[in-house]
Design a protein around this motif. Structure first.
Motif, short mmCIF file in Angstrom:
data_model
loop_
_atom_site.label_atom_id
_atom_site.label_comp_id
_atom_site.label_asym_id
_atom_site.label_seq_id
_atom_site.Cartn_x
_atom_site.Cartn_y
_atom_site.Cartn_z
N PHE A 195 7.42 2.90 17.42
CA PHE A 195 7.39 1.66 16.63
C PHE A 195 7.40 0.43 17.55
CE2 PHE A 195 9.79 3.92 12.92
CZ PHE A 195 8.65 4.61 12.61
N HIS A 254 -0.57 4.59 11.64
CA HIS A 254 -1.37 4.20 10.49
C HIS A 254 -0.40 3.72 9.41
CE1 HIS A 254 -3.70 5.52 6.70
NE2 HIS A 254 -4.03 4.30 7.02
N LYS A 255 -0.41 2.40 9.19
CA LYS A 255 0.67 1.80 8.42
C LYS A 255 0.22 1.27 7.06
CE LYS A 255 1.64 -1.38 11.56
NZ LYS A 255 0.49 -1.27 12.47
N PHE A 419 -5.23 -6.14 -7.87
CA PHE A 419 -5.13 -4.76 -7.40
C PHE A 419 -6.36 -4.34 -6.59
CE2 PHE A 419 -4.53 -0.08 -8.18
CZ PHE A 419 -3.22 0.00 -7.75
N GLU A 421 -8.66 -4.66 -3.46
CA GLU A 421 -8.38 -5.11 -2.09
C GLU A 421 -9.23 -6.30 -1.67
OE1 GLU A 421 -6.05 -4.60 -0.10
OE2 GLU A 421 -5.14 -2.65 -0.48
N LYS A 433 6.27 -5.40 3.02
CA LYS A 433 7.26 -4.32 2.96
C LYS A 433 7.91 -4.03 4.32
CE LYS A 433 10.06 -1.82 1.41
NZ LYS A 433 11.16 -2.24 0.52
N ILE A 437 12.55 -4.11 6.84
CA ILE A 437 12.84 -2.88 7.60
C ILE A 437 12.98 -3.16 9.09
CG2 ILE A 437 11.91 -0.62 8.26
CD1 ILE A 437 10.64 -0.47 5.43
N LEU B 256 -5.72 -1.13 -4.21
CA LEU B 256 -4.44 -1.02 -3.50
C LEU B 256 -3.84 0.37 -3.64
CD1 LEU B 256 -1.88 -2.32 -2.16
CD2 LEU B 256 -1.25 -3.14 -4.45
N GLY B 257 -3.95 0.94 -4.83
CA GLY B 257 -3.36 2.26 -5.07
C GLY B 257 -4.18 3.05 -6.07
N VAL B 411 10.81 3.39 -0.23
CA VAL B 411 10.31 3.10 1.12
C VAL B 411 11.48 2.64 1.99
CG1 VAL B 411 8.77 1.65 2.50
CG2 VAL B 411 8.02 2.49 0.25
N GLN B 412 12.30 1.77 1.44
CA GLN B 412 13.43 1.19 2.19
C GLN B 412 14.36 2.30 2.71
OE1 GLN B 412 13.46 -2.11 2.64
NE2 GLN B 412 15.35 -2.23 3.78
N GLY B 415 13.38 3.72 5.92
CA GLY B 415 13.32 2.87 7.10
C GLY B 415 11.90 2.77 7.62
N GLY B 416 11.76 2.66 8.95
CA GLY B 416 10.44 2.50 9.56
C GLY B 416 9.46 3.61 9.19
N MET B 417 9.97 4.82 9.00
CA MET B 417 9.09 5.93 8.62
C MET B 417 8.42 5.67 7.28
SD MET B 417 8.94 8.03 11.02
CE MET B 417 7.95 9.24 10.12
N PHE B 419 7.12 3.05 6.25
CA PHE B 419 5.96 2.15 6.40
C PHE B 419 4.75 2.88 6.97
CE2 PHE B 419 3.87 -1.83 8.01
CZ PHE B 419 3.89 -2.53 6.81
N ILE B 420 4.97 4.10 7.45
CA ILE B 420 3.89 4.90 8.03
C ILE B 420 3.25 5.70 6.89
CG2 ILE B 420 3.33 6.66 9.76
CD1 ILE B 420 4.56 4.02 10.85
N GLU B 421 1.93 5.58 6.75
CA GLU B 421 1.29 6.20 5.59
C GLU B 421 1.45 7.72 5.58
OE1 GLU B 421 0.14 5.11 2.88
OE2 GLU B 421 -0.45 3.03 3.12
N GLU B 422 1.52 8.34 6.74
CA GLU B 422 1.66 9.80 6.79
C GLU B 422 2.90 10.28 6.05
OE1 GLU B 422 0.52 8.02 9.20
OE2 GLU B 422 -1.30 9.00 9.92
N ALA B 426 4.89 5.52 0.92
CA ALA B 426 4.22 4.22 0.73
C ALA B 426 3.17 4.30 -0.39
CB ALA B 426 3.58 3.75 2.03
N TYR B 429 4.58 3.07 -3.56
CA TYR B 429 4.69 1.60 -3.56
C TYR B 429 3.34 0.96 -3.91
CZ TYR B 429 5.65 -3.05 -1.41
OH TYR B 429 5.81 -4.39 -1.15
N ARG B 430 2.27 1.52 -3.37
CA ARG B 430 0.93 0.99 -3.69
C ARG B 430 0.52 1.34 -5.12
NH1 ARG B 430 -2.48 3.56 -1.28
NH2 ARG B 430 -1.40 4.94 0.17
N ASP B 431 0.74 2.60 -5.48
CA ASP B 431 0.34 3.04 -6.83
C ASP B 431 1.07 2.24 -7.92
OD1 ASP B 431 -1.28 4.97 -5.68
OD2 ASP B 431 -0.06 6.69 -6.28
#
Lengths: 597, 597
Positions: A195, A254-255, A419, A421, A433, A437, B256-257, B411-412, B415-417, B419-422, B426, B429-431
């Motif tokens: 990070f 990939h964030k 919604f 993009e 978001k 964090i 977005l989602g 997401v909160q 933590g930092g994880m 924010f990672i899409e994998e 997240a 949060y988008r959906d």
């Protein structure tokens, strides 16, 4: 996607709430009066609006990429960075002795707000560099300062902060990266950091990583951590770039958002150890890192304001353009811009109240920092420092949480278009978001607030804040002919009393019932946020009423009064619920069987 | 990313709060008793967990694509859809006469919650088909019903809802798509519809578009709108697929989602007109569409619950796995799973309280719908119908807004994880962000609540709700030995009184000050949401205390009690602030100069 820097509001806050004139009377800040401030803000606005802002969406669509071990930033990034450093923006708050301009943090706050509004992903790079400069100024040797700070200020180098490891996020005691002392006094670093914001990029000749690591044989826990500088390219005493150091960017994340900001995994020491110098004394790494981190936390709080401002502006623009539905009062028989609909007005005005109240909080905190640095009297310096330190976690936690709400409502104002993009507003929702964090989650800010800023001094700084709020209450009470002042007074008093009760609760329970205190720590931080924000909006209302009576800029002053009152109705009114969460909330949380979640 | 259907909580709510046994005593629902419900839920859970859930992330990463005029859905989607319809899930709530199973909406609600938790993007297709079936059942001719409903139930066809046009979003009066009558009684459609969910795809043989359009010569405004069915492929009286109709998917939105759900722009009539049949009478299109839309709005409310449940589960799992930091009480000297940290517990329990309270609201609303359909006494039917209609906008608005909060906190917790899409969290949060927008934004739900459900009947339905809450308050008051019951009673009473005051305010101001009422309409909806949710949690607490005393499932019952109390502390406590926003808030909003935004 146009961005207009809110110079008028910034100057209003600086002059009338943050005491710009008083600051300019302090030794060292003689050049930072109202005229300088206005000139600097206008110049910065041009940069933010014309250079950084147009690149914001490009960054989202063409993020930084790692190809064959090299990170390439978004097209246009390099030129924008060059303009930033050549404009002197990186050096703004730093001492003239190392190449900076020595302007107050108050002015810097306004400038970084603009640059972050314009382009959050871009602005992260200078934000981290500022932190590295702060750490070097505090703990670096004269040689390190002389060698490293000038290139950080003129943009030949940038700086990073290397704390996190896969097993060490909020808990830095778990850091494992190790530093092996060499015969010449240097060190070799081995480990993996994750990070790392702008951990690699193509904007500058060199990157100076500030790295938290453990010297071989050092104790476990945070007391065994030391701070190191470790450049991407080794350098000589004159700073000239030498051979490539043993630190590699092995991947980019990939964030969800801030796509253009390269978030790197850095591998140290795969080729025999990364050359590094220790900064300051062994075992004091976390203490130094906290200096950097506190500056960064303040800046991230400002990022929350910046993002909220940008999202708000975009929502306002859409609401003016989008024609949909007749007015609810039946005044016309055709569609009107949706900004005429009361619910859209409620959203926009509340977004504005949240943004402006946190801006005032941030600027007042910055002025406290400047007083703490420059005031001739030690007692004033100490009081200002305590106020600043109290406000940093509140600002960081509260402004970033509110930015997510504002960004979400900005999408909401756009309806279905939000919604999509291509509309661009969804980017703010995604970008926001991260703010609650990184540089410590909201819970970590709340720990800092409760532990270091409230319990440690027996509540002195927190209660002194309440005393200052009471002075504003008295001023409001004196405006017997102002319905607005009276409407703001009631919830402000309630919120101030709630804060006092919360502080008393925390002090009483901290030793005996730490779990209960921590179950209410974030609500306590948020209560602090709405109190400080509401207090500043109340002060703004008092000023605006006076100026309005004097005939000055009536639209602006009436808007400020309406915004202050909206803050009282929509935000300050939440204080009792937060107090309930602080005082009553922990019982249910303690009663929940862990297996039942 | 595993998903576990919350069958135990669903059955608890169905049995103890929504009156499943009473429903099963009604004519037509004799087969819908507790045992049937459990068996259906378990079967649906297997489908949701094993088939739909594993495809959720695939859908996010490999969205539907439009290539050469054809839409291809995510790999695996077709097979999952086939299993869905072959399992009989599409027909669950629809009448046996048209091929459905005629089960109560209460059971259907539990099932669609699961499928939406598993895979929101996927579940949208059956959700829209349900709406099309409802509209045909209400307004279709016997021939239309006989031809179109069976293939919609068995999955040969799917249905869509075509309302929105570029200039007609929330304001359907602005619809321009026109329908030209043909000599044979059919119509030709010409126009562009946007935001059409599953407007094109490869899951079924045919797609039945239900289209709002204006017959040539019809009046302006909503009274000129009629409803049409317009298939992708024309069909004969037996439903067999004929030639391609003149409706084309010209693009899919980049969103977005809910990436996997194809959101289409549909072009009607570029080749001479799209063949269509009118549904029901001319000029009553909006009325019919509202039937479809109300069913869809209820279902979108359930989507909010479903998404919150999934996000909550993911956060709990991460919090159990992630070791970070020592306990605040110093009980052990090493890192612990973060679920031991009080602030993480606060987040998780509040997320749970929000999810469970809205689930109870949704199921109680569904039971009211079933009573309104099946109860032998007209007065009971009418009361139940009024309750259902009151709850639909509250559920849709409140559950979708809360789902965004829950997703953000999920997401909160990461933590930092996060924010990672994998990591996958997240995506929620988008959906989530679409849920408060489509099928009518939260503001539109609030208009519906205030206008049609509160003012039109002089507050009868809204105040009858308050009367029922008082009965629960009395029951809580009787539990003099229960600290939990007393702790919930106070904020419940305060919230109920706030609701009564809000209703009185709306009724008093609606005619004379419509703008002021609308400036508080969303806070009024949210107040209704927390009151109904808090009421149901209070009822759940009473049941759980009894069952706990009887020794039944103590972990579950203790968790329910803790969750109910958490809801009171963290959610119900916000009622006074919402009342302030409703009553006091409009003044500042009205005072804000429009040019100053």
């Amino acid at each position: 996607m146009h961005y207009q820097a809110p110079i008028k509001d910034q100057l209003f806050v600086m002059r009338h709430l943050a005491g710009l004139d008083a600051l300019a009377a302090l030794p060292g800040f003689e050049d930072a009066g109202s005229e300088t401030a206005q000139a600097v803000l206008e110049e910065c606005a041009r940069y933010a609006q014309d250079v950084a802002a147009p690149l914001n969406r490009d960054g989202d669509r063409q993020p930084a990429r790692l190809v064959d071990g090299r990170v390439t930033t978004t097209p246009g990034w390099s030129a924008a960075f060059r303009q930033y450093v050549d404009g002197g923006w990186q050096g703004l708050p730093h001492p003239p002795a190392v190449g900076g301009q020595g302007l107050p943090k108050l002015l810097h706050a306004a400038c970084i707000e603009m640059v972050n509004s314009a382009n959050l992903s871009f602005a992260l790079c200078p934000l981290l560099t500022d932190g590295a400069i702060e750490a070097l100024l505090t703990a670096g040797s004269p040689q390190q300062q002389a060698t490293c700070i000038p290139p950080l200020i003129d943009g030949r180098w940038t700086g990073t902060m290397n704390l996190t490891e896969p097993q060490a996020g909020s808990d830095l005691a778990a850091v494992r990266t190790r530093a092996e002392p060499q015969a010449d006094g240097s060190y070799r670093l081995f480990g993996t950091k994750i990070f790392i914001t702008y951990g690699d990029h193509d904007l500058a000749d060199n990157i100076l990583h500030l790295v938290l690591a453990r010297i071989a044989g050092a104790p476990e826990g945070v007391k065994g951590l030391s701070l190191f500088l470790c450049p991407k390219w080794r350098f000589g005493p004159d700073g000239a770039r030498g051979e490539r150091n043993d630190v590699q960017c092995v991947s980019l994340e990939h964030k969800l958002g801030i796509q253009a900001s390269p978030t790197a995994v850095l591998q140290y020491g795969d080729q025999g150890g990364a050359w590094a110098e220790r900064i300051g004394e062994p075992g004091r790494g976390l203490e130094y890192m906290f200096i950097m981190m506190n500056a960064a936390r303040y800046a991230v709080g400002v990022q929350g304001i910046a993002l909220a401002e940008r999202a708000y502006q975009q929502a306002v623009r859409y609401a003016r353009d989008r024609v949909q539905g007749r007015p609810v009062d039946g005044s016309v028989r055709h569609g009107v811009p949706i900004i005429r609909h009361p619910d859209v007005q409620r959203l926009l005005l509340t977004m504005r109240a949240q943004t402006e109240s946190h801006r005032a909080m941030a600027f007042v905190a910055a002025a406290a920092h400047d007083q703490a640095v420059a005031h001739p009297e030690a007692a004033v310096r100490a009081g200002a420092q305590a106020r600043y330190e109290l406000l940093v976690p509140i600002l960081k936690g509260s402004a970033t949480e509110m930015s997510q709400w504002v960004a979400s409502q900005a999408v909401q104002v756009h309806g279905g278009m939000g919604f999509i993009e291509e509309t661009g507003v969804a980017q703010h929702y995604r970008d926001a978001k991260i703010l609650s964090i990184y540089e410590g989650t909201t819970a970590i800010q709340a720990n800092d607030l409760i532990g270091r800023k409230m319990v440690r001094d027996g509540g002195a700084a927190a209660l002194s804040l309440a005393d200052d709020v009471r002075l504003t209450e008295q001023a409001l009470a004196g405006r017997t002919d102002s319905a607005d002042a009276q409407a703001v007074l009631r919830p402000l008093r309630t919120a101030r009393e709630a804060w006092q009760q919360a502080v008393a609760h925390v002090l009483a329970q901290a030793a005996g019932a730490p779990a209960a205190v921590h179950a209410g720590s974030v609500p306590c931080l948020l209560l602090g946020g709405l109190l400080v924000g509401g207090w500043q909006m109340a002060r703004a209302l008092l000023v605006a009423e006076d100026r309005l009576a004097a005939g000055e800029d009536p639209i602006f002053m009436r808007a400020k009064i309406a915004t202050a009152r909206c803050h009282a109705d929509q935000v300050l009114s939440q204080a009792p619920a937060l107090l309930t969460a602080i005082v009553d909330g922990p019982a249910a949380i303690a009663a929940m069987p862990e297996d039942a979640y």
